[in-house]
Design a protein around this motif. Structure first.
Motif, PDB file in Angstrom:
ATOM      1  N   HIS A 130       0.872  -1.191   0.000  1.00 45.81           N
ATOM      2  CA  HIS A 130       0.000   0.000   0.000  1.00 45.81           C
ATOM      3  C   HIS A 130       0.902   1.233   0.000  1.00 45.81           C
ATOM      4  CE1 HIS A 130      -3.580  -2.459   0.767  1.00 45.81           C
ATOM      5  NE2 HIS A 130      -2.801  -3.173   1.559  1.00 45.81           N
ATOM      6  N   PRO A 131       1.451   1.567  -1.164  1.00 44.19           N
ATOM      7  CA  PRO A 131       2.454   2.644  -1.219  1.00 44.19           C
ATOM      8  C   PRO A 131       1.875   4.034  -0.981  1.00 44.19           C
ATOM      9  CG  PRO A 131       1.966   1.800  -3.416  1.00 44.19           C
ATOM     10  CD  PRO A 131       1.195   0.948  -2.470  1.00 44.19           C
ATOM     11  N   VAL A 132       2.760   4.935  -0.708  1.00 45.13           N
ATOM     12  CA  VAL A 132       2.392   6.351  -0.540  1.00 45.13           C
ATOM     13  C   VAL A 132       1.653   6.807  -1.799  1.00 45.13           C
ATOM     14  CG1 VAL A 132       3.336   8.696  -0.311  1.00 45.13           C
ATOM     15  CG2 VAL A 132       4.429   6.789   0.887  1.00 45.13           C
ATOM     16  N   GLY A 133       0.618   7.571  -1.615  1.00 42.69           N
ATOM     17  CA  GLY A 133      -0.105   8.110  -2.781  1.00 42.69           C
ATOM     18  C   GLY A 133      -1.394   7.356  -3.064  1.00 42.69           C
ATOM     19  N   THR A 134      -1.439   6.075  -2.658  1.00 41.87           N
ATOM     20  CA  THR A 134      -2.712   5.340  -2.831  1.00 41.87           C
ATOM     21  C   THR A 134      -3.629   5.674  -1.649  1.00 41.87           C
ATOM     22  OG1 THR A 134      -1.903   3.431  -1.601  1.00 41.87           O
ATOM     23  CG2 THR A 134      -1.536   3.426  -3.991  1.00 41.87           C
ATOM     24  N   ASP A 135      -4.925   5.446  -1.853  1.00 40.09           N
ATOM     25  CA  ASP A 135      -5.874   5.733  -0.763  1.00 40.09           C
ATOM     26  C   ASP A 135      -5.552   4.901   0.477  1.00 40.09           C
ATOM     27  OD1 ASP A 135      -7.049   7.370  -2.552  1.00 40.09           O
ATOM     28  OD2 ASP A 135      -8.956   6.275  -2.709  1.00 40.09           O
ATOM     29  N   THR A 136      -5.369   3.610   0.247  1.00 40.85           N
ATOM     30  CA  THR A 136      -5.122   2.727   1.394  1.00 40.85           C
ATOM     31  C   THR A 136      -3.761   3.018   2.021  1.00 40.85           C
ATOM     32  OG1 THR A 136      -4.434   1.067  -0.220  1.00 40.85           O
ATOM     33  CG2 THR A 136      -6.653   0.833   0.713  1.00 40.85           C
ATOM     34  N   GLY A 137      -2.789   3.368   1.163  1.00 41.21           N
ATOM     35  CA  GLY A 137      -1.459   3.718   1.676  1.00 41.21           C
ATOM     36  C   GLY A 137      -1.520   4.966   2.535  1.00 41.21           C
ATOM     37  N   THR A 138      -2.347   5.927   2.104  1.00 43.02           N
ATOM     38  CA  THR A 138      -2.505   7.166   2.872  1.00 43.02           C
ATOM     39  C   THR A 138      -3.150   6.855   4.223  1.00 43.02           C
ATOM     40  OG1 THR A 138      -2.788   8.385   0.821  1.00 43.02           O
ATOM     41  CG2 THR A 138      -3.557   9.465   2.830  1.00 43.02           C
ATOM     42  N   ALA A 139      -4.197   6.031   4.197  1.00 42.68           N
ATOM     43  CA  ALA A 139      -4.898   5.670   5.439  1.00 42.68           C
ATOM     44  C   ALA A 139      -3.952   4.941   6.393  1.00 42.68           C
ATOM     45  CB  ALA A 139      -6.100   4.795   5.115  1.00 42.68           C
ATOM     46  N   LEU A 140      -3.191   4.017   5.831  1.00 47.04           N
ATOM     47  CA  LEU A 140      -2.255   3.230   6.649  1.00 47.04           C
ATOM     48  C   LEU A 140      -1.275   4.137   7.381  1.00 47.04           C
ATOM     49  CD1 LEU A 140      -0.923   0.491   7.429  1.00 47.04           C
ATOM     50  CD2 LEU A 140       0.372   0.634   5.305  1.00 47.04           C
ATOM     51  N   ARG A 141      -0.739   5.102   6.669  1.00 47.99           N
ATOM     52  CA  ARG A 141       0.282   5.984   7.264  1.00 47.99           C
ATOM     53  C   ARG A 141      -0.323   7.013   8.222  1.00 47.99           C
ATOM     54  NH1 ARG A 141       1.676   3.815   2.727  1.00 47.99           N
ATOM     55  NH2 ARG A 141       3.813   3.071   2.460  1.00 47.99           N
ATOM     56  N   ALA A 142      -1.564   7.377   7.983  1.00 47.26           N
ATOM     57  CA  ALA A 142      -2.217   8.337   8.898  1.00 47.26           C
ATOM     58  C   ALA A 142      -2.549   7.668  10.231  1.00 47.26           C
ATOM     59  CB  ALA A 142      -3.487   8.883   8.256  1.00 47.26           C
ATOM     60  N   GLY A 143      -2.815   6.377  10.182  1.00 47.98           N
ATOM     61  CA  GLY A 143      -3.110   5.639  11.415  1.00 47.98           C
ATOM     62  C   GLY A 143      -4.591   5.690  11.804  1.00 47.98           C
ATOM     63  N   HIS A 144      -4.947   4.821  12.761  1.00 53.52           N
ATOM     64  CA  HIS A 144      -6.351   4.697  13.164  1.00 53.52           C
ATOM     65  C   HIS A 144      -6.941   6.014  13.651  1.00 53.52           C
ATOM     66  CE1 HIS A 144      -5.599   0.256  13.367  1.00 53.52           C
ATOM     67  NE2 HIS A 144      -6.836   0.265  12.905  1.00 53.52           N
ATOM     68  N   LEU A 145      -6.208   6.673  14.544  1.00 54.16           N
ATOM     69  CA  LEU A 145      -6.787   7.846  15.199  1.00 54.16           C
ATOM     70  C   LEU A 145      -7.048   8.980  14.205  1.00 54.16           C
ATOM     71  CD1 LEU A 145      -7.661   8.959  17.978  1.00 54.16           C
ATOM     72  CD2 LEU A 145      -5.431  10.051  18.095  1.00 54.16           C
ATOM     73  N   GLU A 146      -6.046   9.298  13.395  1.00 53.53           N
ATOM     74  CA  GLU A 146      -6.202  10.427  12.466  1.00 53.53           C
ATOM     75  C   GLU A 146      -7.189  10.094  11.361  1.00 53.53           C
ATOM     76  OE1 GLU A 146      -5.197  13.196  13.141  1.00 53.53           O
ATOM     77  OE2 GLU A 146      -3.291  13.168  14.188  1.00 53.53           O
ATOM     78  N   PHE A 147      -7.042   8.930  10.761  1.00 53.35           N
ATOM     79  CA  PHE A 147      -7.917   8.607   9.629  1.00 53.35           C
ATOM     80  C   PHE A 147      -9.359   8.382  10.115  1.00 53.35           C
ATOM     81  CE2 PHE A 147      -9.485   6.121   5.957  1.00 53.35           C
ATOM     82  CZ  PHE A 147      -9.161   7.043   4.957  1.00 53.35           C
ATOM     83  N   GLY A 148      -9.472   7.763  11.282  1.00 53.94           N
ATOM     84  CA  GLY A 148     -10.811   7.547  11.843  1.00 53.94           C
ATOM     85  C   GLY A 148     -11.521   8.869  12.089  1.00 53.94           C
ATOM     86  N   ARG A 149     -10.802   9.802  12.668  1.00 58.19           N
ATOM     87  CA  ARG A 149     -11.386  11.122  12.945  1.00 58.19           C
ATOM     88  C   ARG A 149     -11.784  11.816  11.642  1.00 58.19           C
ATOM     89  NH1 ARG A 149      -9.104  16.050  12.836  1.00 58.19           N
ATOM     90  NH2 ARG A 149      -7.008  15.230  12.628  1.00 58.19           N
TER      91      ARG A 149
END
Lengths: 88, 543
Positions: free
Chosen positions: B42-61
């Motif tokens: 899930h590399p940088v730039g993909t939706d899932t890659g972005t979510a992965l790197r943002a983490g649960h707390l940030e992406f969830g919010r």
């Protein structure tokens, strides 16, 4: 008994909170700080442990086990008997 | 350290498994391998890659405040303060899977047979099966035998407090054991594990549902309004001679209402997909059942959850009924007013009644006897037609209401005459007239079980992972680092509520990791829906 429920019910699940701890909780709410509440009324110190425990209590998923009993009425009871008699 | 100890206990006590053996299992190694290549896949730039790197707390919010598309854009610029929660993720997932497997062993043969039947059943039959499962997983203490009285209300409160007291046995399959409605102590977590196990056996998609607002609470509010309305109506019409069972029920209602109104808890139940794409809610603990109306858009929510499942398995999405439950309030009030109007009409018909026979005649002439037979006596249309066709029997039914259960009492009163007789007649009239008030307050009673209203605001999460997080949260000792673990590995309001305790002053045991408390507060404050316990804690901490 109803009165005691009404008095303590605002603490949600903490129906067993002692009156002193409840008083401390009220004072903390009013004074906006535990230290200020205790300074104004040192006798509340006795409830500090209980209050602290309450503050620390962690959320766990326990659910609320519900039941659903209907209100009773003499006419309902009488008519239900009629229904039973017919079944027999 | 505390987390590992809790995981070890969950596996040991809940599933009879040794942590070391689990870590050597093929399944764990598959999960570990997949986790090890996540960043690469899930590399940088993909939706899932972005979510992965943002983490649960940030992406969830972000997803729960500005929606998925804008969240992806916003998350690209975020430098998260928390890790993505990768290291223990395979272990959390396998704990959930093992708990569900162990819970499957707690299902009785008839429930397992239902799961087999599900696979080949039509969608309508699946709804019936889900209802059977809902009924089967009710505890005996939740049954509806008997009526509400002041005494039964107190007993109910005691039973509720007991069932909500904490014990590992209530959340661990090997501890609560084979399902038995009389003795099994499984709480909402335990029942959730069993329903998820059922869904897995049935081959159905399943999610965990965490109510932010409870359906029973909404119904309590409606019933309380009806209660106030009927009390006002009784007083203003001078209907004072209520029968003892109704009086006791009203007292019981008030006790129960006060108790229910005051209680807020975190809760979990289950959504299962039907073969036609709809979803059904099964909550045998808080008694809520029904197919999600399309307004919920559960399929889209589950698709979103699944899209990010691999990168953020602990991600939860807020969902609501889009205000459908509000219709219920006006419907209930309209219905109650209709009933009170009916009672008033009967009052006029009873005005000149001077004997039980007169009351019985009025009930028959106005036709109200049939209404009361149906709604108070619980007779279905077929039975009512039977009674109607037998004149003697219909007169008997009317007389039963007009004279009371004891005909001798009626005769004695008539014989004695005078004030006693007047009081007797007044009482009989008042009992008949207040029947409508009883119907009014009982009408909404079963709405939560009949699909009329579902928990109107919920967090929806991935089943096994969420089950593991809840179980670990239930068993963990709250040492340093514990709240940070939960914030990194899960986005849910229970976790954020608990993390707030880091904001307590150090001398009250908080302050070890204020960053965790602040992050949780920030997330909670931004969410459009908050669990009442979270709001209460934010208020307590003046946030």
């Amino acid at each position: 008994m109803l009165e005691s429920i009404l008095e303590t019910s605002r603490y949600g699940d903490h129906l067993s909170l002692s009156p002193l701890a409840k008083k401390l909780a009220d004072a903390v709410k009013a004074k906006k700080s535990v230290a200020a509440a205790l300074k104004d009324d040192p006798s509340l110190m006795g409830a500090l442990d209980e209050y602290t425990e309450w503050c620390h209590e962690q959320g766990r998923m326990i659910g609320s086990k519900s039941s659903n009993k209907p209100l009773s009425h003499e006419s309902a009871l009488a008519l239900k008997k009629l229904k039973l008699k017919r079944k027999k | 350290m505390e987390i590992m100890l809790a995981i070890e206990r969950v596996l040991k006590l809940g599933c009879g498994l040794d942590l070391k053996k689990v870590l050597r299992s093929k399944r764990y190694n598959t999960l570990l391998k997949a986790s090890g290549t996540l960043l690469e896949r899930h590399p940088v730039g993909t939706d899932t890659g972005t979510a992965l790197r943002a983490g649960h707390l940030e992406f969830g919010r972000l997803v729960n405040t500005i929606g998925e598309r804008m969240a992806i854009t916003a998350a690209r610029d975020i430098k998260p303060s928390f890790g993505p929660g990768l290291e223990l993720r395979p272990l959390v997932q396998i704990v959930g899977e093992r708990l569900v497997k162990a819970a499957a062993e707690c299902l009785t043969p008839d429930i397992k047979a239902l799961a087999r039947e599900w696979k080949k059943a039509s969608a309508d039959r699946q709804v019936e099966i889900a209802r059977t499962l809902f009924e089967r997983l009710k505890s005996t203490s939740q049954d509806e035998k008997g009526e509400l009285t002041a005494e039964s209300a107190w007993r109910g409160i005691e039973s509720n407090r007991e069932s909500n007291s904490w014990s590992d046995k209530k959340v661990l399959p090997r501890q609560y054991g084979l399902w038995n409605p009389d003795t099994n102590v499984a709480n909402c977590q335990g029942k959730t594990q069993m329903v998820v196990a059922f869904a897995r056996l049935a081959g159905a998609r399943v999610v965990t549902v965490h109510p932010i607002r409870d359906a029973m609470k909404v119904i309590c509010g409606v019933r309380r309004r009806i209660y106030d309305l009927i009390q006002y109506n009784l007083r203003s019409r001078g209907i004072t001679e209520l029968d003892s069972s109704f009086s006791s029920s009203l007292e019981g209602f008030l006790i129960e209402d006060r108790y229910k109104h005051s209680r807020e808890v975190f809760h979990v139940c289950v959504g299962v997909e039907l073969c036609d794409g709809r979803w059904v809610l099964i909550d045998s603990h808080a008694l809520n059942f029904g197919v999600f109306p399309k307004e919920w858009d559960v399929p889209t929510i589950v698709d979103t959850l699944e899209r990010y499942k691999e990168v953020l398995p602990g991600f939860g999405i807020l969902a609501t009924d889009k205000g459908l439950h509000k219709n219920i309030v006006s419907r209930a009030e309209t219905s109650a007013i209709d009933l009170l109007t009916r009672s008033k009409a009967l009052e006029r018909a009873l005005h000149d009644a001077s004997s039980p026979n007169d009351i019985a005649d009025a009930l028959l002439e106005t036709g109200e006897i049939w209404f009361l037979l149906k709604h108070l006596g619980g007779l279905d249309d077929e039975k009512i037609n039977e009674v109607r066709s037998s004149k003697a029997h219909s007169e008997y039914a009317a007389l039963l209401l007009a004279a009371g259960e004891d005909p001798m009492e009626a005769m004695m009163n008539a014989f004695v005459g005078g004030d006693g007789y007047k009081a007797y007649l007044t009482k009989r009239k008042h009992v008949a007239l207040s029947g409508y008030h009883c119907i009014a307050i009982n009408e909404s009673r079963k709405w939560s079980e009949e699909g009329e209203i579902l928990h109107p605001e919920c967090e929806i999460t991935n089943a096994e992972y969420s089950i593991a997080i809840s179980a670990i949260n239930s068993l963990v000792n709250r040492g340093a680092g514990v709240h940070r673990f939960f914030l990194e590995y899960s986005f849910d309001q229970t976790t954020m509520h608990n993390a707030l305790s880091e904001l307590l002053p150090a001398w009250l045991g908080g302050g070890r990791d204020e960053q965790v408390g602040i992050a949780a507060a920030r997330s909670l404050q931004s969410l459009p829906l908050r669990h009442p316990l979270c709001s209460e804690r934010l208020r307590l901490f003046r946030l």
